[in-house]
Scaffold this motif. Structure first.
Motif, PDB file in Angstrom:
ATOM      1  N   ALA A  85      -8.212   0.675  12.366  1.00 31.97           N
ATOM      2  CA  ALA A  85      -7.096   0.011  13.041  1.00 31.97           C
ATOM      3  C   ALA A  85      -7.338  -1.489  13.133  1.00 31.97           C
ATOM      4  N   THR A  86      -8.586  -1.859  13.384  1.00 31.46           N
ATOM      5  CA  THR A  86      -8.916  -3.289  13.478  1.00 31.46           C
ATOM      6  C   THR A  86      -8.679  -3.993  12.151  1.00 31.46           C
ATOM      7  N   VAL A  87      -9.128  -3.383  11.076  1.00 30.64           N
ATOM      8  CA  VAL A  87      -8.994  -3.979   9.749  1.00 30.64           C
ATOM      9  C   VAL A  87      -7.536  -4.074   9.330  1.00 30.64           C
ATOM     10  N   ARG A  88      -6.754  -3.031   9.612  1.00 33.53           N
ATOM     11  CA  ARG A  88      -5.352  -3.024   9.188  1.00 33.53           C
ATOM     12  C   ARG A  88      -4.501  -3.985  10.002  1.00 33.53           C
ATOM     13  N   ALA A  89      -4.989  -4.339  11.182  1.00 33.06           N
ATOM     14  CA  ALA A  89      -4.211  -5.245  12.033  1.00 33.06           C
ATOM     15  C   ALA A  89      -4.150  -6.657  11.466  1.00 33.06           C
ATOM     16  N   GLY A  90      -5.128  -7.038  10.653  1.00 32.67           N
ATOM     17  CA  GLY A  90      -5.143  -8.370  10.077  1.00 32.67           C
ATOM     18  C   GLY A  90      -4.351  -8.451   8.769  1.00 32.67           C
ATOM     19  N   ASP A  91      -4.046  -9.628   8.357  1.00 31.99           N
ATOM     20  CA  ASP A  91      -3.314  -9.848   7.095  1.00 31.99           C
ATOM     21  C   ASP A  91      -4.334 -10.031   5.978  1.00 31.99           C
ATOM     22  N   ARG A  92      -4.809  -8.897   5.436  1.00 34.14           N
ATOM     23  CA  ARG A  92      -5.867  -8.936   4.439  1.00 34.14           C
ATOM     24  C   ARG A  92      -5.418  -8.234   3.164  1.00 34.14           C
ATOM     25  N   MET A  97      -9.867  -5.636   2.995  1.00 32.21           N
ATOM     26  CA  MET A  97      -9.916  -4.567   3.989  1.00 32.21           C
ATOM     27  C   MET A  97     -11.109  -3.652   3.727  1.00 32.21           C
ATOM     28  N   TRP A  98     -11.312  -3.285   2.465  1.00 30.61           N
ATOM     29  CA  TRP A  98     -12.452  -2.438   2.130  1.00 30.61           C
ATOM     30  C   TRP A  98     -13.761  -3.122   2.518  1.00 30.61           C
ATOM     31  N   CYS A  99     -13.904  -4.360   2.135  1.00 24.65           N
ATOM     32  CA  CYS A  99     -15.172  -5.069   2.384  1.00 24.65           C
ATOM     33  C   CYS A  99     -15.450  -5.205   3.878  1.00 24.65           C
ATOM     34  N   PHE A 117     -20.748   3.697   2.846  1.00 21.75           N
ATOM     35  CA  PHE A 117     -19.562   4.490   2.535  1.00 21.75           C
ATOM     36  C   PHE A 117     -18.819   3.927   1.323  1.00 21.75           C
ATOM     37  N   GLY A 118     -19.534   3.169   0.505  1.00 18.92           N
ATOM     38  CA  GLY A 118     -18.901   2.552  -0.651  1.00 18.92           C
ATOM     39  C   GLY A 118     -18.327   3.536  -1.650  1.00 18.92           C
ATOM     40  N   TYR A 119     -18.846   4.763  -1.654  1.00 15.36           N
ATOM     41  CA  TYR A 119     -18.346   5.778  -2.591  1.00 15.36           C
ATOM     42  C   TYR A 119     -16.861   6.071  -2.389  1.00 15.36           C
ATOM     43  N   LEU A 120     -16.352   5.769  -1.200  1.00 16.30           N
ATOM     44  CA  LEU A 120     -14.949   6.082  -0.904  1.00 16.30           C
ATOM     45  C   LEU A 120     -13.985   5.201  -1.698  1.00 16.30           C
ATOM     46  N   ARG A 121     -14.410   4.008  -2.086  1.00 15.13           N
ATOM     47  CA  ARG A 121     -13.521   3.120  -2.837  1.00 15.13           C
ATOM     48  C   ARG A 121     -13.116   3.727  -4.167  1.00 15.13           C
ATOM     49  N   ASP A 122     -14.020   4.519  -4.740  1.00 15.48           N
ATOM     50  CA  ASP A 122     -13.716   5.145  -6.030  1.00 15.48           C
ATOM     51  C   ASP A 122     -12.845   6.387  -5.884  1.00 15.48           C
ATOM     52  N   ARG A 123     -12.666   6.870  -4.659  1.00  9.05           N
ATOM     53  CA  ARG A 123     -11.944   8.116  -4.435  1.00  9.05           C
ATOM     54  C   ARG A 123     -10.518   7.911  -3.936  1.00  9.05           C
ATOM     55  N   PHE A 124     -10.172   6.676  -3.617  1.00  4.00           N
ATOM     56  CA  PHE A 124      -8.826   6.381  -3.133  1.00  4.00           C
ATOM     57  C   PHE A 124      -8.255   5.182  -3.876  1.00  4.00           C
ATOM     58  N   PHE A 127      -6.853   1.196   0.288  1.00  2.00           N
ATOM     59  CA  PHE A 127      -7.366   1.382   1.638  1.00  2.00           C
ATOM     60  C   PHE A 127      -6.332   2.094   2.502  1.00  2.00           C
ATOM     61  N   GLU A 128      -5.052   1.817   2.254  1.00  2.00           N
ATOM     62  CA  GLU A 128      -3.996   2.470   3.028  1.00  2.00           C
ATOM     63  C   GLU A 128      -3.974   3.975   2.783  1.00  2.00           C
ATOM     64  N   ASP A 129      -4.200   4.393   1.542  1.00  2.00           N
ATOM     65  CA  ASP A 129      -4.273   5.832   1.254  1.00  2.00           C
ATOM     66  C   ASP A 129      -5.443   6.475   2.003  1.00  2.00           C
ATOM     67  N   PHE A 130      -6.559   5.802   1.988  1.00  2.00           N
ATOM     68  CA  PHE A 130      -7.735   6.284   2.714  1.00  2.00           C
ATOM     69  C   PHE A 130      -7.433   6.393   4.206  1.00  2.00           C
ATOM     70  N   ALA A 131      -6.816   5.378   4.781  1.00  2.00           N
ATOM     71  CA  ALA A 131      -6.491   5.384   6.206  1.00  2.00           C
ATOM     72  C   ALA A 131      -5.534   6.520   6.555  1.00  2.00           C
ATOM     73  N   ALA A 132      -4.599   6.818   5.641  1.00  2.00           N
ATOM     74  CA  ALA A 132      -3.627   7.891   5.898  1.00  2.00           C
ATOM     75  C   ALA A 132      -4.319   9.251   5.948  1.00  2.00           C
ATOM     76  N   ILE A 133      -5.270   9.480   5.050  1.00  2.00           N
ATOM     77  CA  ILE A 133      -5.995  10.751   5.041  1.00  2.00           C
ATOM     78  C   ILE A 133      -6.842  10.885   6.309  1.00  2.00           C
ATOM     79  N   VAL A 134      -7.515   9.819   6.707  1.00  2.00           N
ATOM     80  CA  VAL A 134      -8.310   9.845   7.931  1.00  2.00           C
ATOM     81  C   VAL A 134      -7.415  10.153   9.131  1.00  2.00           C
ATOM     82  N   SER A 135      -6.267   9.513   9.191  1.00  2.00           N
ATOM     83  CA  SER A 135      -5.339   9.737  10.305  1.00  2.00           C
ATOM     84  C   SER A 135      -4.854  11.180  10.345  1.00  2.00           C
TER      85      SER A 135
END
Length: 517
Positions: A85-92, A97-99, A117-124, A127-135
């Motif tokens: 939520a903190t990362v998505r709140a900014g204009d990045r 956002m990943w970094c 958790f860098g392996y997640l970048r290759d799986r999504f 970042f928004e797709d990743f955030a949606a799955i987590v949510s």
């Protein structure tokens, strides 16, 4: 009934300081472990044993030893991750956002030697797709509104990757230990009960097929986040159930098989399994208490179908609840006191050193520490020692095991204080629906449904099941007839009952198989 000997040791050095509650019900029932958490612990044990080729197989009685998953990466991502939520709140940008998020997780993740958790970048793709799955997975959490620490929160059991034990993570790094507050072994007790049920072979086949053999797309999402499974370092042992067999074990397995046979996805069946497990363990506690007390009559649960005003049935239901709540404590006192009726006690009490010898007997019999009762030969007698032990056993019982009946009855929707100052049995719509799903294959006459609930679970609703109270003058037949009519109206409003005439109504299971009972 054969009662198995107590185990000689415990795996983690935190075994009970007194072997009284455990001797009656097992090691252990615990009020803070809710029916849902009991199911989660059970599923973790089942998966661990299935991976070793021995699901629901008890080679040695009370010899259960398993190595559960911990899934710390998953838990950090779902429950120790306010940073999205903190990362998505900014204009990045997506890359920024990943970094930023990866750096925050590397700094704050708990229980991991390497919080990369860098392996997640290759799986999504983003970042928004990743955030949606987590949510999405966060929204499925078991008891998600609780304020438990992040390492004691659980995602819905979508499949093997979503199963893990409760853990205590002290700080950053790999300082992880087993926590027995919310996974207090009640799930292990459930596992052993089902292992000893008469239909265990059939239950094993169905559970493995439906939980671990079917396609589970949501479990695939969990695996994408978790990666390879993470396991506890040591095996978990020390579970104990005193009975080699018991009618409650068989009935619980039959209830599970009935629910698993319904025409519904396994994800929808699990909540019904949780509810019937809560009812089954609650009845197990009451039945074992009655056995210790030497009472042959079955436990009765007089249920009021909530009415707009106070009724005779409401008072009888509250009396029934109060009477059953007191039953386990009565069993504790009886279990301790009957040591005084043994030849060993008589010999110790009449010896040259009665206090020391009776204390040794209590230590051996109830597995209490040598200094648990301060023996003073000048001021104490064997009777004083026994009274002190009874007081301490009851005090210990009241802390957790004695709260099982009240706590679990409320959690499964069996009890309520609605419109009353006293707690009584008053089933909710959720429990009524589960009872229909479990007990009705396709349809059943309403009067037969009432009889079945009474014969199987001791639930008293209608006048035919309440003859004891009617014959004694505590209630009129009309009181319970009105109660049954209210249940008929409730089931009809839920779409679970169809009236064919004033004198004929059928309870219908919308998920039923084409089978006649």
């Amino acid at each position: 009934m054969e009662i198995l000997p107590r185990p000689t040791g415990h795996d983690d050095g935190t075994g009970p300081q007194m072997w009284v509650d455990e001797a009656i019900w097992g090691h252990r029932l615990y009020d803070e472990q809710t029916p849902w958490l009991t199911m989660m612990e059970f599923l973790g044990v089942l998966h661990a044993e299935h991976s070793q080729g021995r699901a629901l197989r008890e080679t040695n009685l009370n010899g259960l030893s398993y190595r559960p998953q911990q899934q710390l990466r998953l838990r950090n991502l779902l429950f120790n991750n306010p940073h999205i939520a903190t990362v998505r709140a900014g204009d990045r940008s997506d890359d920024a956002m990943w970094c930023t998020w990866l750096a925050l997780m590397r700094e704050n993740a708990g229980g991991l030697d390497d919080a990369d958790f860098g392996y997640l970048r290759d799986r999504f793709e983003s970042f928004e797709d990743f955030a949606a799955i987590v949510s999405f997975l966060q929204s499925s959490a078991i008891e998600g509104a609780s304020n438990k620490r992040w390492s004691s929160k659980f995602v819905f059991p979508f499949g093997p990757n979503a199963l893990y034990e409760d853990a205590n993570v002290q700080a950053k790094g790999s300082n992880v230990s087993t926590d027995r507050r919310f996974f207090a072994r009640t799930g292990e007790v459930l596992y052993l009960m089902l292992c000893r049920s008469a239909r265990v072979d059939e239950l094993r086949r169905v559970l493995v097929e439906r939980l671990f053999g079917a396609k589970a797309p949501y479990d695939g999402l969990v695996r994408v986040l978790q990666g390879e499974p993470q396991f506890a370092r040591n095996e978990r042992a020390g579970a104990y159930v005193p009975c080699r067999s018991h009618p409650v074990f068989d009935r619980l397995a039959e209830d599970w098989l009935s629910i698993l046979d319904r025409d519904m996805p396994i994800y929808d069946a699990i909540p019904h399994l949780v509810t019937m497990t809560g009812l089954g363990l609650l009845l197990y506690q009451l039945r074992r208490a009655s056995e210790v007390l030497g009472r042959d009559e079955d436990t009765s649960l007089v249920c009021e179908i909530v009415s707009p005003k106070r009724s005779v049935v409401r008072d009888l239901s509250a009396d029934s609840f109060q009477r059953n709540s007191a039953l386990p404590q009565e069993a504790i006192e009886r279990y301790v006191r009957r040591v005084a009726d043994t030849p060993e006690w008589s010999a110790a009490a009449s010896s040259a050193e009665p206090v020391a010898n009776t204390l040794d007997l209590l230590v051996a019999k109830f597995d209490i520490p040598d200094d648990f009762i301060e023996a003073d030969e000048e001021r104490r007698t064997p009777g004083d020692l026994l009274e002190t032990l009874v007081e301490k056993a009851i005090s210990r019982h009241k802390q957790h095991v004695g709260k099982i009946h009240g706590t679990w009855a409320r959690l499964i929707g069996l009890s309520s204080r609605r419109a009353s100052r006293r707690v009584r049995y008053a089933p909710t719509d959720r429990l009524l629906k589960t009872l229909v799903v479990c007990c009705v294959d396709v349809r059943m006459e309403f009067k037969d449904f009432l009889a079945y609930l009474h014969d199987r679970y001791g639930i008293v609703v209608g006048d035919h099941q309440a003859q004891k109270f009617i014959s004694s003058g505590e209630a009129d037949q009309e009181d319970f007839s009105d109660n049954a009519r209210r249940l008929e109206d409730r089931l009809a409003s839920l779409g679970l009952l169809k009236r064919l005439s004033d004198s004929c109504a059928y309870v219908e299971n919308p998920f039923g198989r084409k089978v006649t009972r």
